[in-house]
Design a protein around this motif. Structure first.
Motif, PDB file in Angstrom:
ATOM      1  N   ARG A   1       8.873  43.984   4.023  1.00 56.34           N
ATOM      2  CA  ARG A   1       8.743  42.523   4.134  1.00 56.34           C
ATOM      3  C   ARG A   1       8.463  41.958   2.762  1.00 56.34           C
ATOM      4  O   ARG A   1       7.755  42.561   1.959  1.00 56.34           O
ATOM      5  N   ARG A   2       9.021  40.790   2.523  1.00 55.79           N
ATOM      6  CA  ARG A   2       8.794  40.132   1.246  1.00 55.79           C
ATOM      7  C   ARG A   2       7.830  38.982   1.461  1.00 55.79           C
ATOM      8  O   ARG A   2       8.001  38.176   2.383  1.00 55.79           O
ATOM      9  N   ARG A   3       6.801  38.927   0.629  1.00 55.54           N
ATOM     10  CA  ARG A   3       5.803  37.855   0.699  1.00 55.54           C
ATOM     11  C   ARG A   3       5.680  37.235  -0.682  1.00 55.54           C
ATOM     12  O   ARG A   3       4.996  37.770  -1.550  1.00 55.54           O
ATOM     13  N   GLY A   4       6.384  36.137  -0.885  1.00 53.72           N
ATOM     14  CA  GLY A   4       6.376  35.483  -2.195  1.00 53.72           C
ATOM     15  C   GLY A   4       6.992  36.382  -3.240  1.00 53.72           C
ATOM     16  O   GLY A   4       8.134  36.820  -3.103  1.00 53.72           O
ATOM     17  N   ASP A   5       6.228  36.686  -4.280  1.00 51.42           N
ATOM     18  CA  ASP A   5       6.730  37.546  -5.350  1.00 51.42           C
ATOM     19  C   ASP A   5       6.286  38.999  -5.161  1.00 51.42           C
ATOM     20  O   ASP A   5       6.285  39.785  -6.103  1.00 51.42           O
TER      21      ASP A   5
ATOM     22  N   ASP B   1       5.862  47.374   1.882  1.00 47.91           N
ATOM     23  CA  ASP B   1       6.653  48.431   2.508  1.00 47.91           C
ATOM     24  C   ASP B   1       5.743  49.298   3.365  1.00 47.91           C
ATOM     25  O   ASP B   1       4.688  49.736   2.916  1.00 47.91           O
ATOM     26  N   GLY B   2       6.183  49.547   4.597  1.00 48.08           N
ATOM     27  CA  GLY B   2       5.455  50.444   5.488  1.00 48.08           C
ATOM     28  C   GLY B   2       6.200  51.760   5.598  1.00 48.08           C
ATOM     29  O   GLY B   2       7.425  51.784   5.717  1.00 48.08           O
TER      30      GLY B   2
ATOM     31  N   ARG C   1       3.870  45.838  -3.640  1.00 47.68           N
ATOM     32  CA  ARG C   1       4.348  45.885  -5.020  1.00 47.68           C
ATOM     33  C   ARG C   1       4.644  44.478  -5.522  1.00 47.68           C
ATOM     34  O   ARG C   1       5.250  43.682  -4.816  1.00 47.68           O
ATOM     35  N   ASP C   2       4.241  44.220  -6.731  1.00 42.78           N
ATOM     36  CA  ASP C   2       4.516  42.953  -7.393  1.00 42.78           C
ATOM     37  C   ASP C   2       5.919  43.041  -7.985  1.00 42.78           C
ATOM     38  O   ASP C   2       6.170  43.851  -8.884  1.00 42.78           O
ATOM     39  N   LEU C   3       6.839  42.241  -7.486  1.00 43.67           N
ATOM     40  CA  LEU C   3       8.232  42.333  -7.914  1.00 43.67           C
ATOM     41  C   LEU C   3       8.418  42.013  -9.398  1.00 43.67           C
ATOM     42  O   LEU C   3       9.314  42.556 -10.035  1.00 43.67           O
ATOM     43  N   ALA C   4       7.575  41.173  -9.939  1.00 42.74           N
ATOM     44  CA  ALA C   4       7.689  40.852 -11.371  1.00 42.74           C
ATOM     45  C   ALA C   4       7.463  42.092 -12.228  1.00 42.74           C
ATOM     46  O   ALA C   4       8.056  42.240 -13.291  1.00 42.74           O
TER      47      ALA C   4
END
Length: 64
Positions: free
Chosen positions: A19-23, A27-28, A42-45
């Motif tokens: 699931r993506r939550r903002g940036d 992951d499960g 994980r912070d996508l940035a």
């Protein structure tokens, strides 16, 4: 992104759910070996530079 089971150290386990939550991405995982479950955030940035370098390598290879 694949992960390693923290209980039995089985490698390359794909997420069962993402699931993506903002940036950030959550992951499960469930280990197919020992059935241990865990989640990562994980912070996508933080991964944007890695993905940019991978994209550049693909471009160089295809240009050759």
């Amino acid at each position: 992104m694949k992960d390693t089971c923290p209980a039995c150290l089985t490698r390359d386990i794909a997420p069962a759910e993402s699931r993506r939550r903002g940036d950030r991405t959550v992951d499960g995982y469930q280990c197919p070996n020992c059935r241990h479950t865990w989640a990562t955030v994980r912070d996508l940035a933080a991964y944007s530079d890695i993905h940019a370098r991978r994209a550049q390598r693909r471009t160089r290879r295809s240009a050759a």
